[in-house]
Enzyme design. Sequence first.
Site, PDB file in Angstrom:
ATOM      1  N   ASP A 179      16.662 -11.910  -3.749  1.00  0.00           N
ATOM      2  CA  ASP A 179      17.997 -11.636  -4.305  1.00  0.00           C
ATOM      3  C   ASP A 179      18.482 -10.251  -3.887  1.00  0.00           C
ATOM      4  O   ASP A 179      19.677 -10.038  -3.694  1.00  0.00           O
ATOM      5  CB  ASP A 179      17.982 -11.731  -5.835  1.00  0.00           C
ATOM      6  CG  ASP A 179      17.918 -13.163  -6.353  1.00  0.00           C
ATOM      7  OD1 ASP A 179      17.839 -13.332  -7.581  1.00  0.00           O
ATOM      8  OD2 ASP A 179      17.926 -14.105  -5.526  1.00  0.00           O
ATOM      9  N   HIS A 206       0.812  -1.217   0.000  1.00  0.00           N
ATOM     10  CA  HIS A 206       0.000   0.000   0.000  1.00  0.00           C
ATOM     11  C   HIS A 206       0.844   1.265   0.000  1.00  0.00           C
ATOM     12  O   HIS A 206       0.342   2.334   0.328  1.00  0.00           O
ATOM     13  CB  HIS A 206      -0.897   0.018   1.242  1.00  0.00           C
ATOM     14  CG  HIS A 206      -2.019  -0.966   1.183  1.00  0.00           C
ATOM     15  ND1 HIS A 206      -3.067  -0.876   0.294  1.00  0.00           N
ATOM     16  CD2 HIS A 206      -2.256  -2.089   1.886  1.00  0.00           C
ATOM     17  CE1 HIS A 206      -3.906  -1.875   0.474  1.00  0.00           C
ATOM     18  NE2 HIS A 206      -3.442  -2.632   1.438  1.00  0.00           N
ATOM     19  N   ASP A 242      -7.925  -5.114   6.738  1.00  0.00           N
ATOM     20  CA  ASP A 242      -8.586  -5.917   5.696  1.00  0.00           C
ATOM     21  C   ASP A 242      -9.525  -6.943   6.305  1.00  0.00           C
ATOM     22  O   ASP A 242     -10.638  -7.167   5.802  1.00  0.00           O
ATOM     23  CB  ASP A 242      -7.535  -6.622   4.829  1.00  0.00           C
ATOM     24  CG  ASP A 242      -7.045  -5.740   3.690  1.00  0.00           C
ATOM     25  OD1 ASP A 242      -5.835  -5.709   3.430  1.00  0.00           O
ATOM     26  OD2 ASP A 242      -7.883  -5.060   3.053  1.00  0.00           O
ATOM     27  N   GLN A 302      -0.096 -13.258   5.646  1.00  0.00           N
ATOM     28  CA  GLN A 302      -1.194 -12.481   6.220  1.00  0.00           C
ATOM     29  C   GLN A 302      -2.527 -13.199   6.086  1.00  0.00           C
ATOM     30  O   GLN A 302      -2.887 -13.703   5.017  1.00  0.00           O
ATOM     31  CB  GLN A 302      -1.282 -11.099   5.532  1.00  0.00           C
ATOM     32  CG  GLN A 302      -0.200 -10.127   5.994  1.00  0.00           C
ATOM     33  CD  GLN A 302      -0.610  -8.706   5.742  1.00  0.00           C
ATOM     34  OE1 GLN A 302      -0.350  -8.138   4.667  1.00  0.00           O
ATOM     35  NE2 GLN A 302      -1.276  -8.118   6.714  1.00  0.00           N
ATOM     36  N   ARG A 308       7.017  -6.399   2.712  1.00  0.00           N
ATOM     37  CA  ARG A 308       5.706  -6.900   2.291  1.00  0.00           C
ATOM     38  C   ARG A 308       5.579  -6.732   0.782  1.00  0.00           C
ATOM     39  O   ARG A 308       5.695  -5.617   0.260  1.00  0.00           O
ATOM     40  CB  ARG A 308       4.557  -6.182   2.982  1.00  0.00           C
ATOM     41  CG  ARG A 308       3.206  -6.707   2.504  1.00  0.00           C
ATOM     42  CD  ARG A 308       2.048  -6.325   3.380  1.00  0.00           C
ATOM     43  NE  ARG A 308       1.712  -4.918   3.323  1.00  0.00           N
ATOM     44  CZ  ARG A 308       0.590  -4.425   3.859  1.00  0.00           C
ATOM     45  NH1 ARG A 308      -0.264  -5.236   4.497  1.00  0.00           N
ATOM     46  NH2 ARG A 308       0.326  -3.124   3.796  1.00  0.00           N
ATOM     47  N   GLU A 345      -6.311 -12.308   6.248  1.00  0.00           N
ATOM     48  CA  GLU A 345      -7.053 -11.042   6.127  1.00  0.00           C
ATOM     49  C   GLU A 345      -8.487 -11.224   5.651  1.00  0.00           C
ATOM     50  O   GLU A 345      -9.143 -10.239   5.280  1.00  0.00           O
ATOM     51  CB  GLU A 345      -6.328 -10.120   5.137  1.00  0.00           C
ATOM     52  CG  GLU A 345      -4.856  -9.886   5.475  1.00  0.00           C
ATOM     53  CD  GLU A 345      -4.241  -8.816   4.627  1.00  0.00           C
ATOM     54  OE1 GLU A 345      -4.207  -7.657   5.077  1.00  0.00           O
ATOM     55  OE2 GLU A 345      -3.804  -9.127   3.487  1.00  0.00           O
TER      56      GLU A 345
HETATM   57  O1  LIG Z   1      -5.134  -5.159   6.773  1.00  0.00           O
HETATM   58  C1  LIG Z   1      -4.348  -4.479   7.453  1.00  0.00           C
HETATM   59  O2  LIG Z   1      -4.661  -3.769   8.421  1.00  0.00           O
HETATM   60  C2  LIG Z   1      -2.910  -4.552   7.082  1.00  0.00           C
HETATM   61  O3  LIG Z   1      -2.496  -5.477   6.413  1.00  0.00           O
HETATM   62  C3  LIG Z   1      -2.066  -3.361   7.432  1.00  0.00           C
HETATM   63  C4  LIG Z   1      -2.350  -2.220   6.474  1.00  0.00           C
HETATM   64  O4  LIG Z   1      -2.253  -2.668   5.130  1.00  0.00           O
HETATM   65  C5  LIG Z   1      -1.320  -1.138   6.736  1.00  0.00           C
HETATM   66  O5  LIG Z   1      -0.915  -0.564   5.539  1.00  0.00           O
HETATM   67  C6  LIG Z   1      -1.856  -0.066   7.640  1.00  0.00           C
HETATM   68  O6  LIG Z   1      -3.004   0.497   7.115  1.00  0.00           O
END
Ligand SMILES: O=C(O)C(=O)C[C@H](O)[C@@H](O)CO
Length: 255
Positions: A87, A48, A177, A149, A73, A151
């Site tokens: 790498d 993000h 998320d 993750q 990430r 989510e």
């Molecule tokens: O879903 C989430 O919360 C994350 O994975 C963290 C956010 O993506 C992070 O960028 C904070 O907003």
Amino acid sequence: MQERANSVKQGLAEGRLQLGLWCSLGSALATEVMAGSNCDWLLIDGEHSPNDLLSIMAQLQAVGGHPVEACVRLPEENATLIKQFMDAGARSLMIPNVRNAEQAKRIVAAARYAPEGFRGFSVGHRANQFGRIKEYHQNAHLNQMLILQIECEEGVRNASEIAAVDGVDVLFVGPGDLSTNMGAMHNAGADHVQQAIASVLEAAKTAGKAAGILAPLQADAERYIANGFTYVAVGADLGLVARGSDALIAHFKKD
Ligand SMILES: O=C(O)C(=O)C[C@H](O)[C@@H](O)CO
């Protein structure tokens, strides 16, 4: 030359809390500032944030002199990106939105050289100090960390199977998320979301793996740590700068 041991992986294996900070600004200087905070790890965000391979490598270089483990990430599960970023020296990778064990196995295989996996071989790169770490290719997996993750509800349902995959080190809850996908946007504290978060923690513990989460509110972080999360990001550069500057100006501009 030997590869430096991954102190965060060792700490998690011993059940010790590893405190992290989230780096979203895409700035090598800002990430270097965060690296000096005495945190155990930093997350350099490629999902993000305005980052790419070169900007993330610059941040890896900026923190290289600090006793901190950088985790990168990626924007998605992508074998080519796993190869390129490993790498470039990203040996701890976070992959967003992992939903099942088959996906977890693909991610592990992409990070491992044959015969365990299919990571492309290059004789010299930043990860092996340009060929100076002679045993890198044989031993790379020993210092790698894969943080997957969880989510969405499918990921929560499959958390036990995901955690059981050899090579998965951390189940990491994305509260933003996850709550959004559970119909509770901006409300990770909703009971059903908290129950889901607790079940991910339990799945990780049962599999002997660590559980992680991003918790920039102190009370949340303290609660998650007390419950048994050991890979916890307790703040982010973006939030620290934005909220801190807002509060400073508001103090002097208050009516
Ligand atoms: O879903 C989430 O919360 C994350 O994975 C963290 C956010 O993506 C992070 O960028 C904070 O907003």
